[in-house]
Design a protein around this motif. Structure first.
Motif, PDB file in Angstrom:
ATOM      1  N   GLY A 127     -23.096   6.337  84.596  1.00  0.00           N
ATOM      2  CA  GLY A 127     -22.519   7.272  83.449  1.00  0.00           C
ATOM      3  C   GLY A 127     -21.137   7.687  83.748  1.00  0.00           C
ATOM      4  N   ARG A 128     -20.298   7.441  84.755  1.00  0.00           N
ATOM      5  CA  ARG A 128     -18.935   7.695  84.782  1.00  0.00           C
ATOM      6  C   ARG A 128     -18.158   6.701  83.855  1.00  0.00           C
ATOM      7  N   TYR A 129     -16.644   6.922  83.812  1.00  0.00           N
ATOM      8  CA  TYR A 129     -15.847   6.011  83.162  1.00  0.00           C
ATOM      9  C   TYR A 129     -14.662   5.564  84.079  1.00  0.00           C
ATOM     10  N   ASN A 130     -14.093   4.522  83.874  1.00  0.00           N
ATOM     11  CA  ASN A 130     -12.910   4.035  84.161  1.00  0.00           C
ATOM     12  C   ASN A 130     -11.998   3.835  83.035  1.00  0.00           C
ATOM     13  N   ILE A 131     -10.782   4.697  82.718  1.00  0.00           N
ATOM     14  CA  ILE A 131     -10.233   4.360  81.410  1.00  0.00           C
ATOM     15  C   ILE A 131      -8.897   4.003  81.930  1.00  0.00           C
ATOM     16  N   LEU A 132      -8.185   3.243  81.025  1.00  0.00           N
ATOM     17  CA  LEU A 132      -6.856   2.881  81.122  1.00  0.00           C
ATOM     18  C   LEU A 132      -5.968   3.661  80.005  1.00  0.00           C
ATOM     19  N   VAL A 133      -4.930   4.350  80.637  1.00  0.00           N
ATOM     20  CA  VAL A 133      -4.022   5.059  79.285  1.00  0.00           C
ATOM     21  C   VAL A 133      -2.721   4.728  79.417  1.00  0.00           C
ATOM     22  N   GLN A 134      -2.093   4.662  78.408  1.00  0.00           N
ATOM     23  CA  GLN A 134      -0.379   4.242  78.256  1.00  0.00           C
ATOM     24  C   GLN A 134       0.143   5.387  77.786  1.00  0.00           C
ATOM     25  N   GLY A 135       1.357   6.038  78.295  1.00  0.00           N
ATOM     26  CA  GLY A 135       2.119   7.245  77.714  1.00  0.00           C
ATOM     27  C   GLY A 135       2.767   6.625  76.650  1.00  0.00           C
ATOM     28  N   ILE A 136       2.406   7.467  75.314  1.00  0.00           N
ATOM     29  CA  ILE A 136       3.168   7.077  74.153  1.00  0.00           C
ATOM     30  C   ILE A 136       4.569   8.036  74.176  1.00  0.00           C
ATOM     31  N   GLY A 137       4.358   9.272  74.437  1.00  0.00           N
ATOM     32  CA  GLY A 137       5.534  10.208  74.423  1.00  0.00           C
ATOM     33  C   GLY A 137       5.466  11.610  74.974  1.00  0.00           C
ATOM     34  N   ARG A 138       6.623  12.278  75.065  1.00  0.00           N
ATOM     35  CA  ARG A 138       6.311  13.451  75.454  1.00  0.00           C
ATOM     36  C   ARG A 138       5.894  14.483  74.266  1.00  0.00           C
ATOM     37  N   VAL A 139       5.078  15.653  74.558  1.00  0.00           N
ATOM     38  CA  VAL A 139       4.823  16.349  73.595  1.00  0.00           C
ATOM     39  C   VAL A 139       4.867  18.051  74.014  1.00  0.00           C
ATOM     40  N   GLN A 140       4.903  18.893  73.028  1.00  0.00           N
ATOM     41  CA  GLN A 140       4.947  20.404  73.391  1.00  0.00           C
ATOM     42  C   GLN A 140       3.464  20.814  73.094  1.00  0.00           C
ATOM     43  N   ILE A 141       2.952  21.310  73.907  1.00  0.00           N
ATOM     44  CA  ILE A 141       1.711  22.210  73.746  1.00  0.00           C
ATOM     45  C   ILE A 141       1.485  23.454  73.039  1.00  0.00           C
ATOM     46  N   LEU A 142       1.371  23.424  71.964  1.00  0.00           N
ATOM     47  CA  LEU A 142       1.579  24.631  71.051  1.00  0.00           C
ATOM     48  C   LEU A 142       0.338  25.532  71.072  1.00  0.00           C
ATOM     49  N   ARG A 143      -0.732  25.372  71.235  1.00  0.00           N
ATOM     50  CA  ARG A 143      -2.051  26.140  71.414  1.00  0.00           C
ATOM     51  C   ARG A 143      -3.297  25.533  71.923  1.00  0.00           C
ATOM     52  N   GLN A 144      -4.111  26.158  72.602  1.00  0.00           N
ATOM     53  CA  GLN A 144      -5.209  25.756  72.641  1.00  0.00           C
ATOM     54  C   GLN A 144      -6.305  26.024  71.546  1.00  0.00           C
ATOM     55  N   THR A 145      -7.048  25.015  71.034  1.00  0.00           N
ATOM     56  CA  THR A 145      -7.848  25.197  69.753  1.00  0.00           C
ATOM     57  C   THR A 145      -9.311  24.900  70.074  1.00  0.00           C
ATOM     58  N   GLY A 146      -9.973  24.976  68.925  1.00  0.00           N
ATOM     59  CA  GLY A 146     -11.614  24.543  69.173  1.00  0.00           C
ATOM     60  C   GLY A 146     -12.414  25.224  70.033  1.00  0.00           C
ATOM     61  N   ARG A 147     -13.818  25.128  69.621  1.00  0.00           N
ATOM     62  CA  ARG A 147     -14.816  25.792  70.206  1.00  0.00           C
ATOM     63  C   ARG A 147     -16.059  24.840  70.463  1.00  0.00           C
ATOM     64  N   GLY A 148     -16.979  25.058  71.294  1.00  0.00           N
ATOM     65  CA  GLY A 148     -18.297  24.208  71.036  1.00  0.00           C
ATOM     66  C   GLY A 148     -18.121  22.903  72.073  1.00  0.00           C
TER      67      GLY A 148
END
Length: 256
Positions: A127-148
């Motif tokens: 049930g675990r995962y191995n993922i492979l990601v690639q950097g797209i660019g730098r971002v500024q975190i503005l705020r945390q959102t979402g619930r649930g």
């Protein structure tokens, strides 16, 4: 969750689709990808919403490729939600010092982070995962959102880097390229036309610099300033290496 630290590959500019070690791909136009969720109405029109994947000791640089082993329940849910929605974007943010005290809560992350595209989802039998990601660019975190959901969702804004005039960029590019090759004792191949910001990032990864200091330079959008500061770190690393090699070897105690 765990991630292999971004170390420089033997060949800068090669693309290695391997989950065994991180690599760097040559900057190039990417194939169209499924975008992250648009930010809520009334938010910054440039902002997007994506899940946050915080890490304690890794930065995701543009064009870097990073394998991540996902095993914590909340981040397994994150990967499964991406798959269910047909999305492939997430934000990799560096945890601030002291994250251990609230790791299973919501420890703070640095506001300048890396936006990632998931290149490969690999599910394991447990049930675990191995993922492979690639950097797209730098971002500024503005705020945390979402619930649930058990993980964090954040609104982020893409950050554009500022390039210096061509003559200045070329001089810095040569210095970074030569520095990379020398620091690797000639074992690292660097393409002659690699861009300035890319070279500064790769050299920063290679240097034995504390991760918090690397984060400070990661957040610098002015490529000239970032390149100059990375070259200063290189000078410091070279001085340290010379002092270590010049130090006398201790004589081991023996028994008669």
């Amino acid at each position: 969750m765990s991630a292999t630290g971004c170390r420089p590959p033997r060949s800068i500019g090669s693309w290695r689709n391997s989950a065994a070690a991180p690599a760097w791909s040559r900057p190039a136009p990417r194939k169209p990808a499924t975008a992250a969720t648009p930010a809520a109405r009334g938010a910054d029109p440039m902002a997007i919403r994506a899940p946050l994947f915080p890490l304690p000791n890794v930065l995701l640089y543009p064009s870097a490729i990073l394998p991540i082993h996902v095993f914590e329940t909340r981040y397994v849910h994150l990967v499964e939600d991406l798959l269910a929605r047909g999305e492939d974007r997430l934000v990799l943010g560096l945890l601030r010092d002291g994250w251990e005290d609230d790791y299973f809560g919501s420890p703070p992350v640095h506001p300048v982070a890396g936006l990632a595209q998931v290149l490969h989802f690999g599910e394991k039998l447990d049930g675990r995962y191995n993922i492979l990601v690639q950097g797209i660019g730098r971002v500024q975190i503005l705020r945390q959102t979402g619930r649930g959901v058990p993980y964090r969702l954040v609104e982020v804004e893409p950050l554009a880097e500022r390039e210096p005039p061509p003559p200045q960029a070329e001089a810095l590019r040569r210095a970074l390229r030569d520095g990379l090759i020398d620091f690797a004792d000639g074992s690292l191949m660097v393409q002659a036309d690699a861009p300035l910001g890319y070279l500064a990032d790769v050299l920063l990864v290679a240097l034995p610099t504390p991760i918090e200091e690397k984060q400070e330079l990661f957040a610098i959008l002015d490529q000239r300033l970032r390149a100059e500061k990375v070259l200063q770190l290189l000078e410091r690393a070279v001085r340290d290496r010379r002092s270590w090699s010049a130090a006398p070897m201790p004589i081991a105690a023996g028994w008669n």
